[in-house]
Write an enzyme that holds these catalytic residues in place. Structure first.
Site, PDB file in Angstrom:
ATOM      1  N   GLY A 135      -6.973  36.195 -27.843  1.00  0.00           N
ATOM      2  CA  GLY A 135      -7.258  36.519 -26.526  1.00  0.00           C
ATOM      3  C   GLY A 135      -8.142  35.187 -25.958  1.00  0.00           C
ATOM      4  O   GLY A 135      -8.822  35.472 -24.719  1.00  0.00           O
ATOM      5  N   SER A 136      -8.020  34.130 -26.319  1.00  0.00           N
ATOM      6  CA  SER A 136      -8.513  32.828 -25.807  1.00  0.00           C
ATOM      7  C   SER A 136      -7.827  32.351 -24.314  1.00  0.00           C
ATOM      8  O   SER A 136      -8.537  32.260 -23.372  1.00  0.00           O
ATOM      9  CB  SER A 136      -8.542  31.838 -26.603  1.00  0.00           C
ATOM     10  OG  SER A 136      -7.140  31.050 -26.551  1.00  0.00           O
TER      11      SER A 136
ATOM     12  N   LEU B 134      10.355  41.496 -25.093  1.00  0.00           N
ATOM     13  CA  LEU B 134      10.289  42.665 -24.232  1.00  0.00           C
ATOM     14  C   LEU B 134      11.813  42.867 -23.567  1.00  0.00           C
ATOM     15  O   LEU B 134      12.687  41.985 -23.487  1.00  0.00           O
ATOM     16  CB  LEU B 134       9.496  42.365 -22.721  1.00  0.00           C
ATOM     17  CG  LEU B 134       7.958  42.086 -23.117  1.00  0.00           C
ATOM     18  CD1 LEU B 134       7.198  41.812 -21.723  1.00  0.00           C
ATOM     19  CD2 LEU B 134       7.535  43.685 -23.373  1.00  0.00           C
TER      20      LEU B 134
ATOM     21  N   ASN C 166       4.819  34.143 -18.931  1.00  0.00           N
ATOM     22  CA  ASN C 166       4.185  33.785 -20.590  1.00  0.00           C
ATOM     23  C   ASN C 166       3.633  32.445 -20.479  1.00  0.00           C
ATOM     24  O   ASN C 166       4.309  31.480 -19.942  1.00  0.00           O
ATOM     25  CB  ASN C 166       5.374  34.102 -21.389  1.00  0.00           C
ATOM     26  CG  ASN C 166       4.982  34.032 -22.901  1.00  0.00           C
ATOM     27  OD1 ASN C 166       3.921  34.488 -23.343  1.00  0.00           O
ATOM     28  ND2 ASN C 166       5.914  33.080 -23.775  1.00  0.00           N
TER      29      ASN C 166
ATOM     30  N   HIS D  89       3.583  29.372 -23.364  1.00  0.00           N
ATOM     31  CA  HIS D  89       4.188  28.878 -24.732  1.00  0.00           C
ATOM     32  C   HIS D  89       3.707  27.495 -25.174  1.00  0.00           C
ATOM     33  O   HIS D  89       3.485  26.519 -24.393  1.00  0.00           O
ATOM     34  CB  HIS D  89       5.792  28.913 -24.643  1.00  0.00           C
ATOM     35  CG  HIS D  89       6.314  28.471 -26.067  1.00  0.00           C
ATOM     36  ND1 HIS D  89       6.492  29.475 -26.900  1.00  0.00           N
ATOM     37  CD2 HIS D  89       6.807  27.266 -26.247  1.00  0.00           C
ATOM     38  CE1 HIS D  89       6.853  28.864 -27.862  1.00  0.00           C
ATOM     39  NE2 HIS D  89       7.532  27.646 -27.729  1.00  0.00           N
TER      40      HIS D  89
ATOM     41  N   SER E 204       3.827  25.386 -21.715  1.00  0.00           N
ATOM     42  CA  SER E 204       4.653  25.602 -20.539  1.00  0.00           C
ATOM     43  C   SER E 204       4.266  27.059 -20.123  1.00  0.00           C
ATOM     44  O   SER E 204       4.125  27.993 -20.941  1.00  0.00           O
ATOM     45  CB  SER E 204       6.197  25.739 -20.999  1.00  0.00           C
ATOM     46  OG  SER E 204       6.566  24.296 -21.574  1.00  0.00           O
TER      47      SER E 204
ATOM     48  N   ASP F 268      12.403  36.234 -19.454  1.00  0.00           N
ATOM     49  CA  ASP F 268      13.686  36.836 -19.216  1.00  0.00           C
ATOM     50  C   ASP F 268      14.009  37.552 -20.558  1.00  0.00           C
ATOM     51  O   ASP F 268      13.307  37.698 -21.468  1.00  0.00           O
ATOM     52  CB  ASP F 268      14.745  35.903 -18.502  1.00  0.00           C
ATOM     53  CG  ASP F 268      15.004  34.842 -19.556  1.00  0.00           C
ATOM     54  OD1 ASP F 268      14.808  34.952 -20.681  1.00  0.00           O
ATOM     55  OD2 ASP F 268      15.718  33.961 -19.058  1.00  0.00           O
TER      56      ASP F 268
ATOM     57  N   GLY G 235      15.548  36.371 -22.968  1.00  0.00           N
ATOM     58  CA  GLY G 235      16.023  35.399 -24.170  1.00  0.00           C
ATOM     59  C   GLY G 235      14.327  35.107 -24.814  1.00  0.00           C
ATOM     60  O   GLY G 235      13.394  35.736 -24.439  1.00  0.00           O
TER      61      GLY G 235
ATOM     62  N   ASP H 136      11.594  32.766 -24.830  1.00  0.00           N
ATOM     63  CA  ASP H 136      11.050  31.534 -24.214  1.00  0.00           C
ATOM     64  C   ASP H 136      11.956  30.752 -23.376  1.00  0.00           C
ATOM     65  O   ASP H 136      12.075  29.732 -23.412  1.00  0.00           O
ATOM     66  CB  ASP H 136      10.239  30.613 -25.241  1.00  0.00           C
ATOM     67  CG  ASP H 136       9.448  31.239 -26.226  1.00  0.00           C
ATOM     68  OD1 ASP H 136       8.490  32.022 -25.753  1.00  0.00           O
ATOM     69  OD2 ASP H 136       9.353  31.266 -27.355  1.00  0.00           O
TER      70      ASP H 136
ATOM     71  N   ALA I 186      -5.107  22.928 -23.337  1.00  0.00           N
ATOM     72  CA  ALA I 186      -4.390  22.563 -22.228  1.00  0.00           C
ATOM     73  C   ALA I 186      -4.047  23.765 -21.896  1.00  0.00           C
ATOM     74  O   ALA I 186      -3.740  24.038 -20.310  1.00  0.00           O
ATOM     75  CB  ALA I 186      -3.150  21.731 -22.630  1.00  0.00           C
TER      76      ALA I 186
HETATM   77  C1  GRF Z   1      -1.271  30.686 -27.342  1.00  0.00           C
HETATM   78  O1  GRF Z   1      -1.298  29.624 -27.977  1.00  0.00           O
HETATM   79  C2  GRF Z   1       0.151  30.876 -26.717  1.00  0.00           C
HETATM   80  O2  GRF Z   1       0.572  29.809 -26.324  1.00  0.00           O
HETATM   81  C3  GRF Z   1       0.878  31.718 -27.661  1.00  0.00           C
HETATM   82  O3  GRF Z   1       0.151  32.429 -28.409  1.00  0.00           O
HETATM   83  C4  GRF Z   1      -1.195  32.000 -28.324  1.00  0.00           C
HETATM   84  C5  GRF Z   1      -2.159  33.138 -27.997  1.00  0.00           C
HETATM   85  O4  GRF Z   1      -3.478  32.588 -28.305  1.00  0.00           O
HETATM   86  N1  GRF Z   1       2.031  32.524 -26.938  1.00  0.00           N
HETATM   87  P1  GRF Z   1      -4.783  33.494 -27.639  1.00  0.00           P
HETATM   88  O5  GRF Z   1      -4.413  34.792 -28.021  1.00  0.00           O
HETATM   89  O6  GRF Z   1      -4.443  33.439 -26.052  1.00  0.00           O
HETATM   90  O7  GRF Z   1      -5.826  32.608 -28.124  1.00  0.00           O
END
Ligand code: GRF
Length: 211
Positions: free
Chosen positions: A17-18, A100, A114, A116, A143, A148, A150, A152, A180
Site C-alpha cells: 500500500g505504498s 477485472l 492503474n 504499472h 505509467s 480495460d 486487457g 495493462d 517515481a
Molecule cells: C506498485 O509498484 C505498482 O506499480 C504495481 O504494484 C505495486 C504496488 O505497490 N502495480 P504498493 O502496494 O503500492 O506498495
C-alpha cells in the site's frame, strides 16, 4: 454546516500500500482535490488495509472468490456494490493483483485507473522492473493508465521515466521506480479529480498542464 462534498476515490490493492499512502497523503495535503472514500483489498493481511486504518480511512477485506488471477462473478458484484455504496466515483488500482472483468468494468466504465512499473506498452504483466533489467533498457519508469479488459493495455494518462543504472539489482530498480510512482499517481489523480483529463480514442489530453 454541511461540508462541500469532495470527489471520492476508491483504492483497490493486494499489497503493502505504498501507492495508496502516497494518494491518501496527497488528498489530506490538498494536492489531490479528493478524498479516499474506501480502501478494499482481496488479501486479508494486506499492509494497505493497516495503512488505511492508521489514517482513519474506511478499509475492508472482500473475498475474491475461488480464482487465483481474477475475481469470481459473485465477488465482482460485491466489490461493485460496496464501492457504489461508498459513493466512489473513480477506482484507483494500486497493486491489485487480479484482472477485472465485465461486471466491474461496466459498472465503472472509463473510471478505473492503474499504476504499472514500466513505460507501457513495454513490459506489461508481472515483475516489470525485472523484465526491464533482463531486456537491458537504459531507461524505464512507470505509467498511469485507464483499465480495460486487457493486461495493462488501456489508454495511458501519464508516465515518468527512471534511469537504469549499471549496478542496479531488481530490488534497487524496483525501489527507484516506486519513488517515481508515488509522484506520478497523485499528479494524475489530481488531474482526473479536477476534470482536466480528456480522452480521444486511445489518446489522453489535459485541459491544463499537470507538471
Ligand atoms: C506498485 O509498484 C505498482 O506499480 C504495481 O504494484 C505495486 C504496488 O505497490 N502495480 P504498493 O502496494 O503500492 O506498495
Amino acid at each position: 454546516m454541511a461540508g462541500i462534498s469532495k470527489f471520492r476515490i476508491g483504492v483497490l490493492g493486494s499489497g503493502t500500500g505504498s501507492n495508496f499512502a502516497a494518494i491518501a497523503d496527497a488528498c489530506l495535503a490538498g494536492r489531490i482535490p479528493a478524498e479516499v472514500a474506501l480502501v478494499v483489498s482481496d488479501v486479508e493481511a494486506a499492509g494497505m488495509l493497516e495503512k488505511a486504518r492508521e489514517r482513519n480511512i474506511p478499509a475492508t477485506y472482500l473475498s475474491p472468490g475461488e480464482f487465483r488471477a481474477k475475481l469470481s462473478p459473485e465477488a465482482e458484484r460485491t466489490y461493485v456494490k460496496v464501492l457504489k455504496e461508498a459513493g466512489v466515483e473513480l477506482v484507483a488500482l494500486a497493486g491489485f493483483m487480479r484482472i477485472l472483468q465485465g461486471t466491474f468494468l461496466n459498472a465503472f466504465e472509463g473510471r478505473i485507473v492503474n499504476i504499472h512499473p514500466s513505460l507501457l506498452p513495454s513490459f506489461p504483466g508481472l515483475d516489470a522492473w525485472k523484465q526491464a533489467l533482463v531486456h537491458g533498457v537504459r531507461v524505464t519508469g512507470c505509467s498511469v493508465h485507464f483499465v480495460d479488459a486487457g493486461m495493462d493495455s488501456g489508454s495511458i494518462i501519464g508516465q515518468q521515466t527512471v534511469p537504469v543504472l549499471d549496478n542496479d539489482t531488481p530490488e534497487t530498480l524496483r525501489v527507484r521506480i516506486q519513488a517515481a510512482e508515488h509522484e506520478l499517481y497523485p499528479k494524475c489523480l489530481a488531474a482526473l479529480a479536477r476534470g482536466e483529463v480528456v480522452v480521444q480514442g486511445r489518446r489522453v489530453f489535459f485541459r491544463a498542464s499537470f507538471a
